[in-house]
Design a protein around this motif. Sequence first.
Motif, PDB file in Angstrom:
ATOM      1  N   LEU A 184       0.811  -1.211   0.000  1.00  7.95           N
ATOM      2  CA  LEU A 184       0.000   0.000   0.000  1.00  7.95           C
ATOM      3  C   LEU A 184       0.850   1.268   0.000  1.00  7.95           C
ATOM      4  CD1 LEU A 184      -2.761  -1.062   2.545  1.00  7.95           C
ATOM      5  CD2 LEU A 184      -3.013  -0.831   0.071  1.00  7.95           C
ATOM      6  N   SER A 185       2.081   1.173   0.503  1.00  2.27           N
ATOM      7  CA  SER A 185       2.936   2.359   0.593  1.00  2.27           C
ATOM      8  C   SER A 185       3.983   2.424  -0.511  1.00  2.27           C
ATOM      9  CB  SER A 185       3.639   2.388   1.952  1.00  2.27           C
ATOM     10  OG  SER A 185       4.485   1.257   2.121  1.00  2.27           O
ATOM     11  N   ASP A 186       4.000   1.462  -1.429  1.00  6.74           N
ATOM     12  CA  ASP A 186       5.010   1.409  -2.481  1.00  6.74           C
ATOM     13  C   ASP A 186       4.782   2.555  -3.472  1.00  6.74           C
ATOM     14  OD1 ASP A 186       6.683   0.806  -4.646  1.00  6.74           O
ATOM     15  OD2 ASP A 186       6.400  -1.354  -4.428  1.00  6.74           O
ATOM     16  N   PRO A 187       5.786   3.418  -3.681  1.00 12.32           N
ATOM     17  CA  PRO A 187       5.607   4.535  -4.624  1.00 12.32           C
ATOM     18  C   PRO A 187       5.332   4.094  -6.056  1.00 12.32           C
ATOM     19  CG  PRO A 187       7.539   4.885  -3.241  1.00 12.32           C
ATOM     20  CD  PRO A 187       7.086   3.480  -3.001  1.00 12.32           C
ATOM     21  N   ALA A 188       5.588   2.832  -6.384  1.00 14.13           N
ATOM     22  CA  ALA A 188       5.317   2.350  -7.740  1.00 14.13           C
ATOM     23  C   ALA A 188       3.815   2.330  -8.032  1.00 14.13           C
ATOM     24  CB  ALA A 188       5.904   0.956  -7.933  1.00 14.13           C
ATOM     25  N   TYR A 189       3.000   2.310  -6.972  1.00  7.74           N
ATOM     26  CA  TYR A 189       1.548   2.331  -7.152  1.00  7.74           C
ATOM     27  C   TYR A 189       1.025   3.734  -6.875  1.00  7.74           C
ATOM     28  CZ  TYR A 189       1.937  -2.768  -6.953  1.00  7.74           C
ATOM     29  OH  TYR A 189       2.272  -4.069  -7.195  1.00  7.74           O
ATOM     30  N   ASP A 190      -0.004   4.130  -7.612  1.00  6.76           N
ATOM     31  CA  ASP A 190      -0.476   5.501  -7.451  1.00  6.76           C
ATOM     32  C   ASP A 190      -1.338   5.695  -6.205  1.00  6.76           C
ATOM     33  OD1 ASP A 190      -2.848   4.299  -8.168  1.00  6.76           O
ATOM     34  OD2 ASP A 190      -3.147   5.439 -10.006  1.00  6.76           O
ATOM     35  N   HIS A 191      -1.571   4.621  -5.434  1.00  3.91           N
ATOM     36  CA  HIS A 191      -2.347   4.779  -4.206  1.00  3.91           C
ATOM     37  C   HIS A 191      -1.473   4.984  -2.975  1.00  3.91           C
ATOM     38  CE1 HIS A 191      -2.123   0.162  -4.563  1.00  3.91           C
ATOM     39  NE2 HIS A 191      -1.260   0.504  -3.622  1.00  3.91           N
ATOM     40  N   HIS A 192      -0.150   5.136  -3.175  1.00  2.10           N
ATOM     41  CA  HIS A 192       0.753   5.061  -2.023  1.00  2.10           C
ATOM     42  C   HIS A 192       0.599   6.228  -1.053  1.00  2.10           C
ATOM     43  CE1 HIS A 192       3.353   7.847  -4.278  1.00  2.10           C
ATOM     44  NE2 HIS A 192       3.996   8.058  -3.151  1.00  2.10           N
ATOM     45  N   THR A 193       0.059   7.366  -1.494  1.00  2.84           N
ATOM     46  CA  THR A 193      -0.194   8.465  -0.561  1.00  2.84           C
ATOM     47  C   THR A 193      -1.655   8.511  -0.105  1.00  2.84           C
ATOM     48  OG1 THR A 193      -0.587   9.972  -2.420  1.00  2.84           O
ATOM     49  CG2 THR A 193       1.656   9.872  -1.542  1.00  2.84           C
ATOM     50  N   LYS A 194      -2.523   7.834  -0.822  1.00  2.00           N
ATOM     51  CA  LYS A 194      -3.958   7.905  -0.555  1.00  2.00           C
ATOM     52  C   LYS A 194      -4.328   7.253   0.771  1.00  2.00           C
ATOM     53  CE  LYS A 194      -8.348   6.632  -2.783  1.00  2.00           C
ATOM     54  NZ  LYS A 194      -8.955   5.982  -3.984  1.00  2.00           N
ATOM     55  N   TYR A 195      -3.591   6.215   1.148  1.00  2.00           N
ATOM     56  CA  TYR A 195      -3.990   5.412   2.296  1.00  2.00           C
ATOM     57  C   TYR A 195      -3.057   5.597   3.494  1.00  2.00           C
ATOM     58  CZ  TYR A 195      -6.864   3.067  -1.217  1.00  2.00           C
ATOM     59  OH  TYR A 195      -7.770   2.786  -2.203  1.00  2.00           O
ATOM     60  N   GLU A 196      -2.430   6.756   3.590  1.00  2.00           N
ATOM     61  CA  GLU A 196      -1.422   6.962   4.623  1.00  2.00           C
ATOM     62  C   GLU A 196      -1.978   6.758   6.030  1.00  2.00           C
ATOM     63  OE1 GLU A 196       2.390   7.607   6.033  1.00  2.00           O
ATOM     64  OE2 GLU A 196       1.703   7.308   3.972  1.00  2.00           O
ATOM     65  N   ARG A 197      -3.164   7.231   6.295  1.00  2.00           N
ATOM     66  CA  ARG A 197      -3.728   7.075   7.635  1.00  2.00           C
ATOM     67  C   ARG A 197      -3.909   5.604   7.986  1.00  2.00           C
ATOM     68  NH1 ARG A 197      -8.641   6.206   9.895  1.00  2.00           N
ATOM     69  NH2 ARG A 197      -8.962   7.042  12.007  1.00  2.00           N
ATOM     70  N   SER A 198      -4.442   4.826   7.056  1.00  2.00           N
ATOM     71  CA  SER A 198      -4.653   3.397   7.309  1.00  2.00           C
ATOM     72  C   SER A 198      -3.327   2.664   7.470  1.00  2.00           C
ATOM     73  CB  SER A 198      -5.461   2.770   6.171  1.00  2.00           C
ATOM     74  OG  SER A 198      -6.760   3.318   6.126  1.00  2.00           O
ATOM     75  N   ILE A 199      -2.334   3.050   6.676  1.00  2.00           N
ATOM     76  CA  ILE A 199      -1.016   2.430   6.801  1.00  2.00           C
ATOM     77  C   ILE A 199      -0.452   2.691   8.187  1.00  2.00           C
ATOM     78  CG2 ILE A 199       1.364   2.489   5.957  1.00  2.00           C
ATOM     79  CD1 ILE A 199       0.139   3.231   3.184  1.00  2.00           C
ATOM     80  N   LYS A 200      -0.591   3.915   8.663  1.00  2.00           N
ATOM     81  CA  LYS A 200      -0.073   4.246   9.994  1.00  2.00           C
ATOM     82  C   LYS A 200      -0.765   3.430  11.082  1.00  2.00           C
ATOM     83  CE  LYS A 200       1.598   8.929   9.066  1.00  2.00           C
ATOM     84  NZ  LYS A 200       1.407  10.383   9.344  1.00  2.00           N
ATOM     85  N   LEU A 201      -2.066   3.216  10.935  1.00  2.00           N
ATOM     86  CA  LEU A 201      -2.789   2.395  11.915  1.00  2.00           C
ATOM     87  C   LEU A 201      -2.271   0.955  11.896  1.00  2.00           C
ATOM     88  CD1 LEU A 201      -6.444   3.680  11.417  1.00  2.00           C
ATOM     89  CD2 LEU A 201      -4.984   4.032  13.427  1.00  2.00           C
ATOM     90  N   MET A 202      -1.999   0.421  10.709  1.00  2.00           N
ATOM     91  CA  MET A 202      -1.440  -0.935  10.626  1.00  2.00           C
ATOM     92  C   MET A 202      -0.026  -0.981  11.186  1.00  2.00           C
ATOM     93  SD  MET A 202      -2.899  -2.720   7.137  1.00  2.00           S
ATOM     94  CE  MET A 202      -3.022  -1.294   6.074  1.00  2.00           C
ATOM     95  N   GLU A 203       0.733   0.080  10.959  1.00  2.00           N
ATOM     96  CA  GLU A 203       2.081   0.133  11.529  1.00  2.00           C
ATOM     97  C   GLU A 203       2.036   0.160  13.048  1.00  2.00           C
ATOM     98  OE1 GLU A 203       4.588   2.322   7.954  1.00  2.00           O
ATOM     99  OE2 GLU A 203       3.603   3.548   9.487  1.00  2.00           O
ATOM    100  N   GLU A 204       1.049   0.848  13.597  1.00  2.00           N
ATOM    101  CA  GLU A 204       0.879   0.839  15.046  1.00  2.00           C
ATOM    102  C   GLU A 204       0.568  -0.570  15.537  1.00  2.00           C
ATOM    103  OE1 GLU A 204      -2.056   3.725  16.098  1.00  2.00           O
ATOM    104  OE2 GLU A 204      -0.875   5.415  15.335  1.00  2.00           O
TER     105      GLU A 204
END
Length: 404
Positions: free
Chosen positions: A318-338
């Motif tokens: 979800l955070s890979d810059p190769a995909y165009d969604h990598h900035t769209k889901y930052e909040r959800s990524i942070k929750l998963m990182e937590e």
Amino acid sequence: MDVEQYLNHVKIQDGKLSRWPIKPEVDSISDLNLYSGIPGIILFYLELYHTTSETRYLKEAIAGGNTLLNEEIPPTIPPYALGMYTGAAGKAYTLSEVFLATNNDVYLNKAFQWMHAINDQLDGEAEAFGGYTDIIYGAAGIGLVSLYFLEQYQMEWLDELLVSSADFLVDNAQYSADIVRWKLGPQVPYFMDNFSHGAAGNAYFLLKAYQHSGDDRYFEIAHKAAEFLLSSSNEQGLVCHHDPGGEDLYYLGYCHGPPGTSRLFHAMYDLSKDMKWMNTIKMSAAYLIEMDLHENRTPGLWNNEGWCCGTVGICSYLSDPAYDHHTKYERSIKLMEERIYDQSTKGTNGVRWLHAENRSSPDELFVQTGLMQGSAGFGLYYVRRHLTKKGKKWKIVLPDEIGN
């Protein structure tokens, strides 16, 4: 840094050689495969060095590289030990990355020796692959590593290995009308159509082989496999774990879920610019977000936080810059990182993760050190996240990744 502290704590050093146990809290057994062994830890240290310029990390990578260097190449390599994640091809790739960081020819020479050994053993004989077709053990992964060497060093003699790998997949696909798919090997009674063991990974390599060679057969077969995956996916864009018998089981990680299979769809989009491939990627990524995976687990996302099967693999995708969604889901990524951090074991000797590698044995919990199930994978992910936030590219790109 906490991950590195733990790896440094469990390291076993013998002069200029270092090794890390696979499961250090169980025994001192090490391995030399990229999936769970020393190579993945070397790659983590190399990326840490590239990011920080701290020479201590390069020294750690070199000490691990020396352990690979010290291994004798057997006259005959068992077929299961030829692969990218399970053996010789992965060792060659890792040694090449040590060379690129050190400019010491001794590592590159050993990498070439491994590639020669693979090529000489296969020598166009399909059965030498042991029947393995896939990214982890077989022809697809070996082919991707041969392509890496061809692109990195223009080693034209490796065209033979690339063609052998691709032709093996052509010859061992199972065709039915317009459907193309593969079994992992002749001993496996079902199809695992996602990236690590089946159609998605094999077709991904064939697309790369087509781009390199111009052989239209490779594109036609890869295209049919991709169309089959698209037609057999569910309304969220997911492909089931195995068929027959697992039609209602959906994994969410790299191995059998969107983080891996989207690599094929991305490659198809790059070649065709047909939005149906990109739309499928977006659909499955949105589904992963809607699942609130920082709180919820599914039968295909069990007690595992790692790179192959778990939360780190999903976050990496979800955070890979190769995909165009990598900035769209930052909040959800942070929750998963937590969640990932909350699930860790912390102490004066760093941080590690106690989790289950296999869905079928969820109570078998181990701390591991390697790339796909252990500390090296967690550490590499966090280094990449740091680099992405700084707007920088990472140096270590695995042969089966789409780059960044």
